[in-house]
Structures are given as C-alpha cells and as structure tokens.
Design a protein around this motif. Structure first.
Motif, short mmCIF file in Angstrom:
data_model
loop_
_atom_site.label_atom_id
_atom_site.label_comp_id
_atom_site.label_asym_id
_atom_site.label_seq_id
_atom_site.Cartn_x
_atom_site.Cartn_y
_atom_site.Cartn_z
N GLY A 31 -40.79 -91.85 -16.07
CA GLY A 31 -40.23 -93.16 -15.74
C GLY A 31 -40.75 -93.76 -14.45
O GLY A 31 -40.44 -94.90 -14.12
N GLU A 32 -41.55 -92.99 -13.73
CA GLU A 32 -42.04 -93.48 -12.44
C GLU A 32 -43.21 -94.46 -12.62
O GLU A 32 -44.03 -94.29 -13.52
N VAL A 33 -43.26 -95.48 -11.76
CA VAL A 33 -44.39 -96.41 -11.75
C VAL A 33 -45.09 -96.27 -10.40
O VAL A 33 -44.49 -96.47 -9.35
N VAL A 34 -46.37 -95.88 -10.46
CA VAL A 34 -47.15 -95.67 -9.25
C VAL A 34 -48.24 -96.74 -9.19
O VAL A 34 -48.98 -96.92 -10.16
N ALA A 35 -48.31 -97.45 -8.08
CA ALA A 35 -49.39 -98.42 -7.88
C ALA A 35 -50.42 -97.80 -6.95
O ALA A 35 -50.06 -97.26 -5.90
N ILE A 36 -51.70 -97.87 -7.34
CA ILE A 36 -52.77 -97.39 -6.47
C ILE A 36 -53.51 -98.61 -5.93
O ILE A 36 -53.95 -99.46 -6.69
N ILE A 37 -53.59 -98.69 -4.61
CA ILE A 37 -54.28 -99.80 -3.96
C ILE A 37 -55.38 -99.22 -3.06
O ILE A 37 -55.37 -98.02 -2.76
N VAL A 216 -42.63 -103.88 -8.39
CA VAL A 216 -42.53 -103.11 -9.63
C VAL A 216 -42.70 -101.60 -9.42
O VAL A 216 -42.08 -100.80 -10.10
N ALA A 217 -43.53 -101.22 -8.44
CA ALA A 217 -43.82 -99.79 -8.30
C ALA A 217 -42.68 -99.04 -7.61
O ALA A 217 -41.96 -99.60 -6.79
N ASP A 218 -42.53 -97.78 -8.00
CA ASP A 218 -41.61 -96.90 -7.29
C ASP A 218 -42.31 -96.26 -6.10
O ASP A 218 -41.69 -95.80 -5.17
N ARG A 219 -43.65 -96.22 -6.18
CA ARG A 219 -44.43 -95.58 -5.12
C ARG A 219 -45.78 -96.27 -5.05
O ARG A 219 -46.35 -96.63 -6.07
N VAL A 220 -46.25 -96.47 -3.83
CA VAL A 220 -47.59 -97.02 -3.63
C VAL A 220 -48.47 -95.93 -3.02
O VAL A 220 -48.04 -95.21 -2.12
N MET A 227 -59.94 -90.42 -0.72
CA MET A 227 -58.74 -89.67 -0.34
C MET A 227 -57.49 -90.53 -0.47
O MET A 227 -57.57 -91.76 -0.37
N ILE A 228 -56.35 -89.85 -0.65
CA ILE A 228 -55.08 -90.55 -0.54
C ILE A 228 -54.75 -90.57 0.95
O ILE A 228 -54.47 -89.54 1.56
N VAL A 229 -54.86 -91.75 1.53
CA VAL A 229 -54.67 -91.89 2.97
C VAL A 229 -53.18 -91.94 3.31
O VAL A 229 -52.73 -91.40 4.32
N GLU A 230 -52.43 -92.59 2.41
CA GLU A 230 -51.01 -92.80 2.69
C GLU A 230 -50.30 -93.11 1.39
O GLU A 230 -50.87 -93.76 0.52
N GLU A 231 -49.08 -92.65 1.21
CA GLU A 231 -48.31 -93.03 0.03
C GLU A 231 -46.84 -93.03 0.35
O GLU A 231 -46.40 -92.40 1.31
N GLY A 232 -46.08 -93.75 -0.45
CA GLY A 232 -44.64 -93.78 -0.23
C GLY A 232 -43.99 -94.98 -0.86
O GLY A 232 -44.57 -95.63 -1.74
N ASP A 233 -42.77 -95.26 -0.40
CA ASP A 233 -42.00 -96.38 -0.89
C ASP A 233 -42.80 -97.68 -0.68
O ASP A 233 -43.30 -97.92 0.41
#
Ligand SMILES: Nc1ncnc2c1ncn2[C@@H]1O[C@H](COP(=O)(O)OP(=O)(O)OP(=O)(O)O)[C@@H](O)[C@H]1O
Ligand SMILES: [Mg+2]
Length: 255
Positions: A31-37, A216-220, A227-233
């Motif tokens: 059910g999670e929505v993850v946005a990658i920017i 819309v995303a639960d996590r960005v 690399m994943i530099v940063e993620e979260g709310d």
C-alpha cells in the motif's frame, strides 16, 4: 511488519566503467507509494529497469514478496530465477514508461486484454469484463475500439496504466509517467495515479512533479550519483531537506 512487496538490497550496477547504482537498498510495504526524485543521470530509470529485470544487476538482491528474483553469493556471482519461477515473479509487477508502451496496431481494449490472455492464459470473457471496467475507471469509455494513434497522449498513458493493472500486479512502477505530456494531459494522468494511491495500490513513481510527490507519496527518495542521498516523509524532505545536494536540486523547482 508486513513482508515488503518489493525489496532491493545492496544493489550495484555499472555500464562499462560508469557506476550508475551504488549499493542501493530500497523496500516498499504493501500500500505504500514511494516517489523517486533527483537530477538527470542520477540513476532513477536504471533503478527501475534493474528492479523490473530489464537490466541485470551486478551485485545485491531483488525480491518480490517471498520470491527472491536475484541473489549474490559469497564470491559475488549473481543468480536470477529462471523459467516459471521468473515468470511468476514478473507477474507481480507492472511498469509504465514515459512514452506509452502500447501496441500501435491493437485497439485499446485488445491492448489491455492481450497479456492476461496470452501470458496468464485467463478466460477471455472474464478478462474482457475486467478490461472494460478498467477502461471506465481510467476515464477512457468510448475509446475501446480506437488504436493508440487516435488518442491523446494523456489517454494513451491512461490506457498504458490500465494495461499494467490488467495483470493484477502487487506493485506498479512508473518512470516519469507525465513528462511527455502538456500540463492539461499531465493533470488527467496524475488524477488516475492519485486514485490508485487512494485504493492502496503499491507504487514506485519516478517523477519531476514535486507537488504531486508531496501530496500523493508516503515517502520521497532523493537519488543523485547512483545513491539514495536522502529519504523520508515527503513534506519533511521537500520542505526541509537535510542534505545540501537535495537542497540544491529542490531550489531549481521553487519559485
Ligand atoms: N543502457 C545503458 N548503457 C550505458 N549507459 C547507460 C545505460 N542506461 C543508462 N546509462 C547511464 O546511466 C546513468 C544514469 O542514467 P539513468 O537513465 O538511470 O538516469 P535518470 O536518473 O533516469 O535520468 P533522467 O532524469 O534524465 O531520466 C547515465 O550516466 C546514463 O548515461
Ligand atoms: Mg530516467
């Protein structure tokens, strides 16, 4: 906690000498929505292509629920599932690209029905019922018998989403689903993705639409340099990024 729908652990990928993914770990709950920017060339599309087995990883693991799609042994050899097991894993995800991946010679209805019948060998009448329901849900009623070139870009993209949903995947991946569209058509497509989010469809969405990601995303997840530099709310990451690289990237989207 529930088993992740999708997980990649310690994934690396290079093209020749160009390291594009560096030790990426990312998992998604039901059910999670993850946005990658992130900036161009940061590895976002490569991450999706590796996740969906369009590219092979150089090391790490990939899994969909209880199916380990790729594993790396102690000597660094990567092994992928094969045959039926791989097909089963592949039926757990759908992928929607920037350019609509429809068959140009098939009607909208046939495009949506094709894979469930050909790949999943499901009953035609039942598949057609579901396809027509998806067409209605995507706001495409009246386009059933049209071929893709007779539709607007936004309609084609919504048909692509319907086609991916017709396989009943556990997770949908989107790679910049609106970047080929003008603002009005972008809105139509974002609206249906919002609707899917409200129905708790699990999604990973690469996007440049920051307002959409925030809403819309639960996590960005912010990616740069493989690399994943940063993620979260989303509200937190987008409004108060902790990393300088995230700040510099987001500064280009404000004002
Ligand atoms: N098939 C390939 N062969 C060689 N190099 C590739 C291939 N695919 C991607 N790359 C390289 O990998 C790097 C990351 O590209 P990728 O397309 O994943 O970035 P991205 O974050 O999706 O960028 P964009 O926002 O522009 O879509 C780039 O340097 C690109 O040139
Ligand atoms: Mg890309």
């Amino acid at each position: 906690m529930a088993e992740p729908v999708f997980a990649m652990e310690h994934v690396s990928k290079a093209f020749g000498g160009n390291v594009v993914l560096r030790d990426i770990s990312l998992s998604v709950e039901p059910g999670e929505v993850v946005a990658i920017i992130g900036p161009s060339g940061g590895g976002k599309s490569t991450l999706l292509r590796c996740a969906t087995t369009l590219e092979q990883i150089d090391s790490g693991t990939l899994s969909y629920g209880d199916l380990q799609v790729a594993t790396t042994d102690a000597s660094g050899n990567v092994a992928y599932l094969k045959g039926d097991a791989l097909r089963r894993a592949k039926s757990r995800f759908g992928l929607v690209f920037q350019s609509y991946n429809l068959f140009p010679h098939m009607s909208v209805l046939k495009n949506i029905m094709d894979a469930p019948i050909v790949v999943q060998k499901r009953d035609r009448a039942e598949v057609e019922r579901e396809a027509r329901a998806l067409i209605a849900k995507m706001g495409l009623t009246g386009t059933e018998d049209k071929v893709p070139c007779q539709l607007s870009g936004g309609q084609q993209q919504r048909a692509s989403i319907a086609r991916a949903l017709a396989l009943n995947p556990d997770i949908l991946f989107f790679d910049e689903p609106t970047s080929a569209l003008d603002p009005e058509l972008t809105g139509e497509v974002l609206k249906v993705i919002r609707q899917l989010a409200a129905e708790d469809i699990t999604m990973i969405i690469v996007t440049h639409e920051m307002a959409f990601a925030r809403d819309v995303a639960d996590r960005v997840v912010f990616m740069d340099g493989g690399m994943i530099v940063e993620e979260g709310d989303p509200a937190e990451v987008l409004a108060n990024p902790k990393q300088e690289r995230t700040r510099a990237f987001l500064a280009r989207y404000s004002g």
